[in-house]
Motif scaffolding. Structure first.
Motif, PDB file in Angstrom:
ATOM      1  N   LYS A 133       0.848  -1.191   0.000  1.00  0.00           N
ATOM      2  CA  LYS A 133       0.000   0.000   0.000  1.00  0.00           C
ATOM      3  C   LYS A 133       0.880   1.235   0.000  1.00  0.00           C
ATOM      4  O   LYS A 133       2.116   1.145   0.046  1.00  0.00           O
ATOM      5  N   THR A 151      -3.066   5.514  -9.613  1.00  0.00           N
ATOM      6  CA  THR A 151      -4.381   4.920  -9.380  1.00  0.00           C
ATOM      7  C   THR A 151      -4.755   4.041 -10.561  1.00  0.00           C
ATOM      8  O   THR A 151      -4.983   4.537 -11.675  1.00  0.00           O
ATOM      9  N   LEU A 188      -7.388   2.151 -12.446  1.00  0.00           N
ATOM     10  CA  LEU A 188      -8.841   2.111 -12.531  1.00  0.00           C
ATOM     11  C   LEU A 188      -9.348   0.691 -12.756  1.00  0.00           C
ATOM     12  O   LEU A 188     -10.462   0.352 -12.348  1.00  0.00           O
ATOM     13  N   ASN A 189      -8.534  -0.107 -13.429  1.00  0.00           N
ATOM     14  CA  ASN A 189      -8.869  -1.510 -13.644  1.00  0.00           C
ATOM     15  C   ASN A 189      -7.573  -2.300 -13.803  1.00  0.00           C
ATOM     16  O   ASN A 189      -6.516  -1.720 -14.109  1.00  0.00           O
ATOM     17  N   GLU A 190      -7.644  -3.595 -13.568  1.00  0.00           N
ATOM     18  CA  GLU A 190      -6.455  -4.435 -13.630  1.00  0.00           C
ATOM     19  C   GLU A 190      -6.815  -5.750 -14.310  1.00  0.00           C
ATOM     20  O   GLU A 190      -7.912  -6.293 -14.099  1.00  0.00           O
ATOM     21  N   TRP A 215      -9.792  -6.656 -11.197  1.00  0.00           N
ATOM     22  CA  TRP A 215     -10.002  -5.541 -10.256  1.00  0.00           C
ATOM     23  C   TRP A 215     -10.523  -4.356 -11.051  1.00  0.00           C
ATOM     24  O   TRP A 215     -10.014  -4.041 -12.127  1.00  0.00           O
ATOM     25  N   ARG A 216     -11.556  -3.736 -10.532  1.00  0.00           N
ATOM     26  CA  ARG A 216     -12.140  -2.589 -11.224  1.00  0.00           C
ATOM     27  C   ARG A 216     -12.799  -1.681 -10.195  1.00  0.00           C
ATOM     28  O   ARG A 216     -13.585  -2.136  -9.364  1.00  0.00           O
ATOM     29  N   ASN A 217     -12.460  -0.401 -10.240  1.00  0.00           N
ATOM     30  CA  ASN A 217     -13.071   0.590  -9.339  1.00  0.00           C
ATOM     31  C   ASN A 217     -12.981   0.177  -7.869  1.00  0.00           C
ATOM     32  O   ASN A 217     -13.955   0.171  -7.124  1.00  0.00           O
ATOM     33  N   ASP A 218     -11.758  -0.217  -7.481  1.00  0.00           N
ATOM     34  CA  ASP A 218     -11.459  -0.544  -6.080  1.00  0.00           C
ATOM     35  C   ASP A 218     -12.207  -1.761  -5.552  1.00  0.00           C
ATOM     36  O   ASP A 218     -12.482  -1.875  -4.353  1.00  0.00           O
ATOM     37  N   ALA A 219     -12.558  -2.687  -6.427  1.00  0.00           N
ATOM     38  CA  ALA A 219     -13.241  -3.915  -5.997  1.00  0.00           C
ATOM     39  C   ALA A 219     -12.927  -5.035  -6.990  1.00  0.00           C
ATOM     40  O   ALA A 219     -12.520  -4.781  -8.128  1.00  0.00           O
ATOM     41  N   THR A 244      -4.249   3.369 -15.708  1.00  0.00           N
ATOM     42  CA  THR A 244      -4.154   4.311 -14.603  1.00  0.00           C
ATOM     43  C   THR A 244      -4.938   5.582 -14.910  1.00  0.00           C
ATOM     44  O   THR A 244      -5.112   5.965 -16.074  1.00  0.00           O
ATOM     45  N   ARG A 245      -5.392   6.221 -13.850  1.00  0.00           N
ATOM     46  CA  ARG A 245      -6.080   7.501 -14.017  1.00  0.00           C
ATOM     47  C   ARG A 245      -5.111   8.568 -14.523  1.00  0.00           C
ATOM     48  O   ARG A 245      -5.469   9.436 -15.333  1.00  0.00           O
TER      49      ARG A 245
END
Length: 267
Positions: free
Chosen positions: A120, A146, A148-150, A167-171, A216-217
């Motif tokens: 982190k 950041t 946004l998706n992985e 992973w998408r939008n922190d979930a 990334t953003r």
């Protein structure tokens, strides 16, 4: 036990959905499959003459190959550091934990190998685990971005055999029905970027590994990291592709090619 197939899948004792999926595709392909009861490899498996794939956590996989005269191929811990910055879009360095504790200020830190502490953004180095707690391990320190998706890609000989969002939008990117769907143009964009990485003239890759990429953003598409394929989570990837990728990443220790030798796990 009579061993006749020319390929063997070895699984760890712990049963997971992913390991069951791997077992099923290996069985359906006519492989011999063996879920070990413990960390000791039965003598009859040590003389197996065909190809071997392992699906297990790193320490278990290393213990198994040590007993049967095989080695594991994987990206080295500094693989991400050596990528051109145009592919990772952030500063990344590798150092000892003791150095990171004295230097880090608002940077993303993760163990260079394994999951010894939580990856982190750490506001200051003193917030990292103490050396006495985890030893003076190597860590990757990077500029925060950041994602946004992985997306996970199982790669064999420079070709993506299977890919999926994880992973998408922190979930987690898993849908309510259990699937892992791409949205919009994600699949085409992810595959195009992965291919850019794999064909870049300044990039060298193991013959079989997992490539994680994301958007990334701040800077658009970037490499997240490269990982061993023989223990990577499947998410929505095709387990048959993971099996064939894993097969290439487990090699007999004697008679390695020079190219394979450079990717041998050094744990």
């Amino acid at each position: 036990m009579s061993i006749s197939p020319n390929a063997l899948l070895i699984l760890a004792p712990r049963v997971t959905d992913d390991s069951v999926a791997m077992w099923r595709v290996a069985r359906d392909a006519g492989w011999l499959t063996q879920r070990l009861a413990n960390w000791r490899v039965p003598d009859e498996l040590k003389t197996f003459s065909g190809d071997i794939a392992i699906y297990a956590e790193p320490l278990f996989a290393e213990a198994v190959v040590d007993q049967i005269g095989f080695v594991l191929l994987e990206p080295p811990i500094d693989w991400l550091v050596k990528l051109p910055k145009s592919l990772r879009h952030r500063e990344v360095s590798i150092m000892r934990l003791s150095e990171a504790r004295s230097r880090v200020t608002n940077q993303f830190v993760k163990p260079a190998d394994g999951k010894i502490f939580e990856p982190k953004v750490y506001a200051k180095g003193e917030d990292l685990p103490k050396v006495e707690q985890v030893e003076d391990i190597q860590v990757l320190v990077s500029e925060p971005v950041t994602f946004l998706n992985e997306f996970r890609c199982f790669v064999l000989e420079g070709v993506v055999l299977s890919a999926c969002p994880y992973w998408r939008n922190d979930a987690l990117a898993q849908a309510a029905d259990g699937s892992w769907p791409f949205h919009g143009n994600e699949e085409a964009e992810a595959m195009a970027f992965a291919q850019e990485v794999l064909t870049h003239p300044e990039v060298t890759c193991p013959p079989a590994f997992v490539l994680d990429v994301g958007c990334t953003r701040e800077h658009g598409w970037a490499v997240i990291e490269g990982n061993p394929c023989w223990g990577a989570g499947l998410y929505g990837c095709n387990p048959s592709a993971a099996l064939e990728t894993g097969r290439r990443a487990v090699r007999r220790g004697n008679g390695l090619t020079a190219e394979d030798e450079r990717w041998v796990s050094r744990k």
